[in-house]
Design a protein around this motif. Structure first.
Motif, PDB file in Angstrom:
ATOM      1  N   GLU A 145       0.824  -1.205   0.000  1.00 22.52           N
ATOM      2  CA  GLU A 145       0.000   0.000   0.000  1.00 22.52           C
ATOM      3  C   GLU A 145       0.863   1.262   0.000  1.00 22.52           C
ATOM      4  N   ALA A 146       1.886   1.271   0.830  1.00 21.30           N
ATOM      5  CA  ALA A 146       2.764   2.437   0.910  1.00 21.30           C
ATOM      6  C   ALA A 146       3.527   2.643  -0.390  1.00 21.30           C
ATOM      7  N   SER A 147       3.991   1.557  -0.994  1.00 21.80           N
ATOM      8  CA  SER A 147       4.770   1.679  -2.224  1.00 21.80           C
ATOM      9  C   SER A 147       3.922   2.211  -3.364  1.00 21.80           C
ATOM     10  N   HIS A 148       2.646   1.837  -3.395  1.00 18.70           N
ATOM     11  CA  HIS A 148       1.765   2.354  -4.442  1.00 18.70           C
ATOM     12  C   HIS A 148       1.691   3.872  -4.379  1.00 18.70           C
ATOM     13  N   ALA A 149       1.513   4.390  -3.178  1.00 20.27           N
ATOM     14  CA  ALA A 149       1.437   5.843  -3.014  1.00 20.27           C
ATOM     15  C   ALA A 149       2.762   6.518  -3.359  1.00 20.27           C
ATOM     16  N   VAL A 150       3.863   5.909  -2.947  1.00 20.20           N
ATOM     17  CA  VAL A 150       5.182   6.506  -3.213  1.00 20.20           C
ATOM     18  C   VAL A 150       5.513   6.457  -4.699  1.00 20.20           C
ATOM     19  N   PHE A 151       5.272   5.321  -5.349  1.00 18.31           N
ATOM     20  CA  PHE A 151       5.547   5.213  -6.778  1.00 18.31           C
ATOM     21  C   PHE A 151       4.703   6.198  -7.583  1.00 18.31           C
ATOM     22  N   THR A 152       3.443   6.353  -7.177  1.00 14.16           N
ATOM     23  CA  THR A 152       2.550   7.267  -7.894  1.00 14.16           C
ATOM     24  C   THR A 152       3.008   8.708  -7.735  1.00 14.16           C
ATOM     25  N   GLN A 153       3.475   9.056  -6.557  1.00 16.07           N
ATOM     26  CA  GLN A 153       3.870  10.440  -6.284  1.00 16.07           C
ATOM     27  C   GLN A 153       5.251  10.775  -6.834  1.00 16.07           C
ATOM     28  N   LYS A 154       6.221   9.883  -6.643  1.00 13.74           N
ATOM     29  CA  LYS A 154       7.599  10.213  -6.985  1.00 13.74           C
ATOM     30  C   LYS A 154       8.102   9.536  -8.254  1.00 13.74           C
ATOM     31  N   GLY A 155       7.409   8.496  -8.712  1.00 12.61           N
ATOM     32  CA  GLY A 155       7.906   7.726  -9.841  1.00 12.61           C
ATOM     33  C   GLY A 155       8.839   6.631  -9.373  1.00 12.61           C
ATOM     34  N   PHE A 156       9.037   5.635 -10.232  1.00  7.09           N
ATOM     35  CA  PHE A 156       9.840   4.484  -9.835  1.00  7.09           C
ATOM     36  C   PHE A 156      11.291   4.863  -9.585  1.00  7.09           C
ATOM     37  N   ALA A 157      11.873   5.656 -10.471  1.00  6.68           N
ATOM     38  CA  ALA A 157      13.298   5.969 -10.384  1.00  6.68           C
ATOM     39  C   ALA A 157      13.642   6.747  -9.117  1.00  6.68           C
ATOM     40  N   LEU A 158      12.800   7.690  -8.732  1.00  7.32           N
ATOM     41  CA  LEU A 158      13.102   8.549  -7.588  1.00  7.32           C
ATOM     42  C   LEU A 158      12.665   7.933  -6.260  1.00  7.32           C
ATOM     43  N   ALA A 159      11.763   6.972  -6.313  1.00  6.58           N
ATOM     44  CA  ALA A 159      11.310   6.341  -5.072  1.00  6.58           C
ATOM     45  C   ALA A 159      12.414   5.438  -4.536  1.00  6.58           C
ATOM     46  N   SER A 160      12.660   5.517  -3.262  1.00 10.03           N
ATOM     47  CA  SER A 160      13.696   4.683  -2.642  1.00 10.03           C
ATOM     48  C   SER A 160      13.058   3.708  -1.661  1.00 10.03           C
ATOM     49  N   VAL A 161      13.827   2.703  -1.290  1.00 17.05           N
ATOM     50  CA  VAL A 161      13.356   1.756  -0.281  1.00 17.05           C
ATOM     51  C   VAL A 161      13.065   2.490   1.020  1.00 17.05           C
ATOM     52  N   GLU A 162      13.905   3.483   1.335  1.00 13.96           N
ATOM     53  CA  GLU A 162      13.697   4.259   2.562  1.00 13.96           C
ATOM     54  C   GLU A 162      12.380   5.022   2.523  1.00 13.96           C
TER      55      GLU A 162
END
Length: 231
Positions: A21-38
């Motif tokens: 759930e968290a990754s969906h929101a992060v990927f949508t907001q920042k994009g795959f390249a800019l999203a980090s594991v942190e």
């Protein structure tokens, strides 16, 4: 009241779900390249250790999101094809209506757009995406073949080509609707998707019987006249 303790397996499943759930929101907001594991672990409220206990890397996590959406879609279509069929036309309309609604399911549509862009720039990611797409196309082609078998009507094109078209068109219409919702409104998007599906997964045309060739009535037999004997 005593709180029921959850098992280790249940706890791990909860952690996995929150990371997704968290990754969906992060990927949508920042994009795959800019999203980090942190970024993902912070949004989920977990440590890096919790992340790597469930996923090898963010690529695996990304494709798990796409896979889950695909499983939901497959389950719906599979249910339609497995249900008792009384009217092939009704079955076609049912599938077309469902497919026509997929453009507005925004749970993963942005991620699909992101996946295409990332694949153009990242060869390793592109290999993952192409493998995933090949599996998706095979699954959809299987649905096309099943529909043809149920209705007795061959598809308008090879099933694999139809699968590619169905998937690409849905992505394209979804993107176009997001960018230009005034011109490509919901009604238009649904009509385009439904028309393509019906055209590719066609139904047999109603048999038109040839008009009967009019036959000439048989000439009426004249009653044989009795000749009077000659005097």
């Amino acid at each position: 009241m005593t709180r029921q303790r959850i098992s280790r397996e249940q706890s791990r499943e909860q952690t996995r779900e929150r990371l997704l759930e968290a990754s969906h929101a992060v990927f949508t907001q920042k994009g795959f390249a800019l999203a980090s594991v942190e970024d993902i672990t912070a949004a989920a409220g977990y440590s890096r250790g919790a992340f790597y206990s469930n996923f090898d890397d963010k690529t695996e996590l990304f494709f798990e999101l796409l896979r889950r959406e695909s499983v939901d879609i497959d389950s719906e279509i599979h249910g339609m094809l497995q249900a008792p069929m009384s009217d092939p036309v009704q079955l076609q309309q049912q599938i077309a209506t469902y497919y026509g609604q997929l453009y507005k399911d925004d749970s993963c549509s942005l991620l699909w757009m992101e996946a295409r862009i990332v694949a153009l720039r990242d060869e390793k990611f592109r290999v993952h995406l192409n493998t995933f797409l090949d599996e998706r196309h095979r699954q959809i082609a299987g649905f096309v073949e099943t529909f043809a078998r149920l209705t007795g009507e061959p598809p308008a094109a090879p099933p694999h080509q139809i699968a590619i078209g169905l998937m690409a068109l849905c992505e394209g219409v979804s993107f176009a609707h997001r960018c230009d919702p005034q011109r490509i409104d919901g009604k238009t998007a649904e009509a385009v998707l439904s028309w393509f599906l019906k055209s590719s997964m066609a139904m047999p045309s109603p048999a038109v019987s040839a008009p009967a060739t009019p036959t000439k009535p048989a000439p009426a037999r004249r009653a044989a006249s009795k000749k009077k004997p000659a005097l």
